[in-house]
Design an enzyme around this catalytic site. Structure first.
Site, mmCIF file in Angstrom:
data_model
loop_
_atom_site.group_PDB
_atom_site.id
_atom_site.type_symbol
_atom_site.label_atom_id
_atom_site.label_comp_id
_atom_site.label_asym_id
_atom_site.label_seq_id
_atom_site.Cartn_x
_atom_site.Cartn_y
_atom_site.Cartn_z
ATOM 1 N N HIS A 31 0.562 5.283 -1.590
ATOM 2 C CA HIS A 31 -0.240 6.375 -0.495
ATOM 3 C C HIS A 31 0.601 6.599 0.435
ATOM 4 O O HIS A 31 0.174 7.136 1.784
ATOM 5 C CB HIS A 31 -1.492 5.427 0.073
ATOM 6 C CG HIS A 31 -2.295 5.147 -0.960
ATOM 7 N ND1 HIS A 31 -3.172 5.751 -1.723
ATOM 8 C CD2 HIS A 31 -2.772 3.780 -1.522
ATOM 9 C CE1 HIS A 31 -3.983 5.293 -2.632
ATOM 10 N NE2 HIS A 31 -3.565 3.761 -2.182
ATOM 11 N N CYS A 67 0.819 -1.177 -0.073
ATOM 12 C CA CYS A 67 -0.042 0.044 0.096
ATOM 13 C C CYS A 67 0.779 1.236 -0.042
ATOM 14 O O CYS A 67 0.556 2.346 -0.675
ATOM 15 C CB CYS A 67 -0.920 0.127 1.038
ATOM 16 S SG CYS A 67 -1.673 -1.633 1.524
ATOM 17 N N CYS A 82 -7.531 -2.284 -4.929
ATOM 18 C CA CYS A 82 -6.087 -2.016 -4.718
ATOM 19 C C CYS A 82 -5.145 -3.269 -4.983
ATOM 20 O O CYS A 82 -4.149 -3.390 -5.599
ATOM 21 C CB CYS A 82 -5.653 -1.475 -3.654
ATOM 22 S SG CYS A 82 -6.149 0.195 -3.435
ATOM 23 N N ARG A 109 -12.923 -1.297 -2.673
ATOM 24 C CA ARG A 109 -11.833 -0.521 -2.599
ATOM 25 C C ARG A 109 -10.466 -1.332 -2.324
ATOM 26 O O ARG A 109 -9.243 -1.437 -3.145
ATOM 27 C CB ARG A 109 -11.672 0.810 -1.909
ATOM 28 C CG ARG A 109 -10.749 1.617 -1.916
ATOM 29 C CD ARG A 109 -10.233 2.161 -3.304
ATOM 30 N NE ARG A 109 -9.310 1.252 -4.183
ATOM 31 C CZ ARG A 109 -9.186 1.672 -5.284
ATOM 32 N NH1 ARG A 109 -9.457 2.956 -6.080
ATOM 33 N NH2 ARG A 109 -8.182 1.008 -6.226
#
Lengths: 278, 251
Positions: free
Chosen positions: A192, A188, A239, A235
């Site tokens: 991000h 992630c 991802c 979501r």
């Protein structure tokens, strides 16, 4: 015209009572001012313009009806479902999820808690479409989630971390956020943790900035590119798909750990519900 | 009112017990044994007679240990899901040494020792084409650079039969100005025009695509060659897109 009327209904029915009728677009505008127009928040003036006519308001209406109607083998409504603030209390419940539920003995997100109540109170099973169909604007789950979530619009994210399991899940979620693996070495963290960085033309949200991260985690949101209202769980799998990870099961503990961390990261910033995203 | 609530609570608790038991019995890889000690975990610590069933009390584990448990033992991922390279979902989640070292949390920094190790591992992973690095076909490279297709699994697996997996370059890099590229990586617009195409520069670009950790330990850049996403021919085609004076990247 019809949508406008619904929107008014939704706002007066929910946020208005508690928050003084702050529409999601006004929450977004305030955040944009506060962050000096963070690129992630202001990247799409078109989307911003469409927010008052968000198709997600249709789901709020349907969700309320589903919530209050006796259904399932036990012919019960969901009005006794406890989302963490007492049976039937929806105002501010969503911004305090995931949380530990003593009756279930585990940490649950909105999706998991809703399924739990549909099974325990209404008698549905995991195989029933009412519970099993997790995605799409036409699903009961998305209608109910949208109805429940909108009752926290404008309120600050505040997931509890008092129970040891809440803390454990949040901390494991943090490890998973930074954990890189797979054929593309992605985690992630790859996308991000940088402010204003783009994937192609899309500005990515930075988890270290609560005032922009809140928009990233404000689900349910209507996704224009998919013409559907989507959930946090949706979501997440999208991802993971881009990250070249295997499929994650809806409501799994790993998914809830990630949601615990990502909700904690938005702590204090107001939820924008329902949101509208690319 | 009070009665109703307590009945509901009792019902919920009863069902919860069923659910917890059911939830533990179903994970996908033979974890039914591990589920048994879970029920008395709150009363007493399960006996440690076998190495396996230690992981049922989430609060007794370190965050890192719990993360590993959640990923591999909790039934959260479809670990048996097939991948395009012939492995499975589990293989996509197991970390190699570089991935382990490079999973740095906020505020954590790479030690000098770890940095040297990653760079050495990366340099050792690179295989060069026989006969040296020669630029391929920039048009082919352009296609690869702008393709985000390939190796995705999860809920919608990419089918490689009939379509070649791409390089994903445009997701993170600005390339030619005819399309919008991302900004996670540095801009590559005008790459060959600015840098020239001497042998050192060709080797550098090849290494960067093959395994960029050679120069930038723990970079976000995927190890396209070392991980087998792109083969040598595809890498030199993409290099042609970056270096060829006729390529739109250099216009």
């Amino acid at each position: 015209m019809f949508k406008k009327a619904l929107r008014t209904l939704a706002v007066t029915g929910t946020a208005a009572l508690i928050m003084g009728a702050q529409a999601p677009e006004d929450i977004l505008d305030a955040l944009a001012r506060k962050t000096n127009n963070a690129p992630y928040l202001v990247q799409s003036p078109q989307n911003r313009m469409m927010m008052p006519d968000n198709p997600a308001y249709d789901l709020v209406e349907d969700g309320e009806r589903l919530f209050k109607t006796p259904r399932g083998p036990k012919n019960a409504s969901l009005e006794k479902c406890d989302f963490g603030k007492g049976p039937g209390v929806l105002e501010g419940a969503y911004v305090e999820l995931p949380r530990y539920f003593a009756d279930a003995g585990k940490v649950m997100d909105l999706d998991a808690r809703l399924a739990y109540c549909m099974k325990t109170l209404q008698g549905f099973t995991d195989a029933d479409p009412a519970v099993a169909r997790k995605h799409g604007s036409g699903s009961d789950v998305m209608k109910l989630q949208t109805y429940i979530a909108v009752k926290s619009s404008g309120m600050p994210w505040n997931p509890p971390l008092n129970h040891p399991l809440e803390k454990a899940m949040r901390d494991a979620g943090e490890v998973m956020f930074y954990r890189r693996s797979g054929i593309m070495d992605f985690g992630c963290v790859t996308c991000h943790t940088k402010e204003g960085a783009r994937i192609r033309a899309s500005v990515l949200p930075n988890i270290h900035k609560p005032d922009e991260w809140t928009k990233a985690i404000s689900w349910p949101a209507y996704r224009i590119s998919q013409e559907n209202v989507r959930s946090s769980q949706h979501r997440l799998i999208e991802c993971l798909w881009q990250m070249r990870y295997p499929n994650m099961k809806n409501g799994s503990d790993a998914s809830i750990a990630l949601l615990s961390f990502w909700t904690d990261a938005a702590r204090g910033a107001p939820a924008i519900l329902p949101d509208l995203k690319r | 009112m009070l009665k109703k609530t307590s009945i509901a609570a009792a019902l919920a608790t009863a069902t919860a017990v069923l659910l917890v038991a059911g939830g533990c019995a179903t994970p996908d890889t033979g974890k039914t044994e591990a589920a048994k000690p879970a029920q008395d975990a709150s009363a007493a610590k399960p006996a440690q007679d076998t190495p396996k069933p230690k992981a049922v009390d989430y609060t007794a584990m370190t965050p890192a240990a719990l993360a590993e448990y959640l990923i591999f033992e909790s039934g959260s991922y479809e670990l048996d899901q097939p991948t395009q390279e012939g492995t499975n979902g589990r293989a996509r989640l197991v970390q190699d040494e570089i991935q382990k070292i490079c999973s740095l949390k906020k505020g954590e920094e790479l030690s000098d020792e770890a940095r040297a190790k990653v760079m050495a591992l990366a340099a050792a992973s690179i295989k060069y084409p026989e006969g040296g690095i020669k630029l391929g076909d920039w048009k082919k490279g352009r296609e690869l650079a702008w393709s985000g297709f390939g190796y995705r699994t999860a809920h919608n697996p990419d089918k490689h039969a009939g379509r070649e997996a791409g390089g994903n370059c445009y997701n993170c890099h600005e390339l030619a100005t005819d399309r919008t590229g991302g900004t996670i990586g540095l801009t590559l617009t005008g790459f060959g025009k600015i840098r020239g195409s001497g042998p050192d520069m060709l080797k550098y670009a090849y290494d960067m695509i093959y395994n960029a950790n050679t120069y930038f330990p723990c970079t976000s850049m995927p190890r396209m060659g070392a991980n087998g996403v792109l083969n040598q021919q595809q890498i030199t085609d993409i290099m042609a897109y970056l270096f060829d004076p006729a390529s739109p990247v250099n216009k």
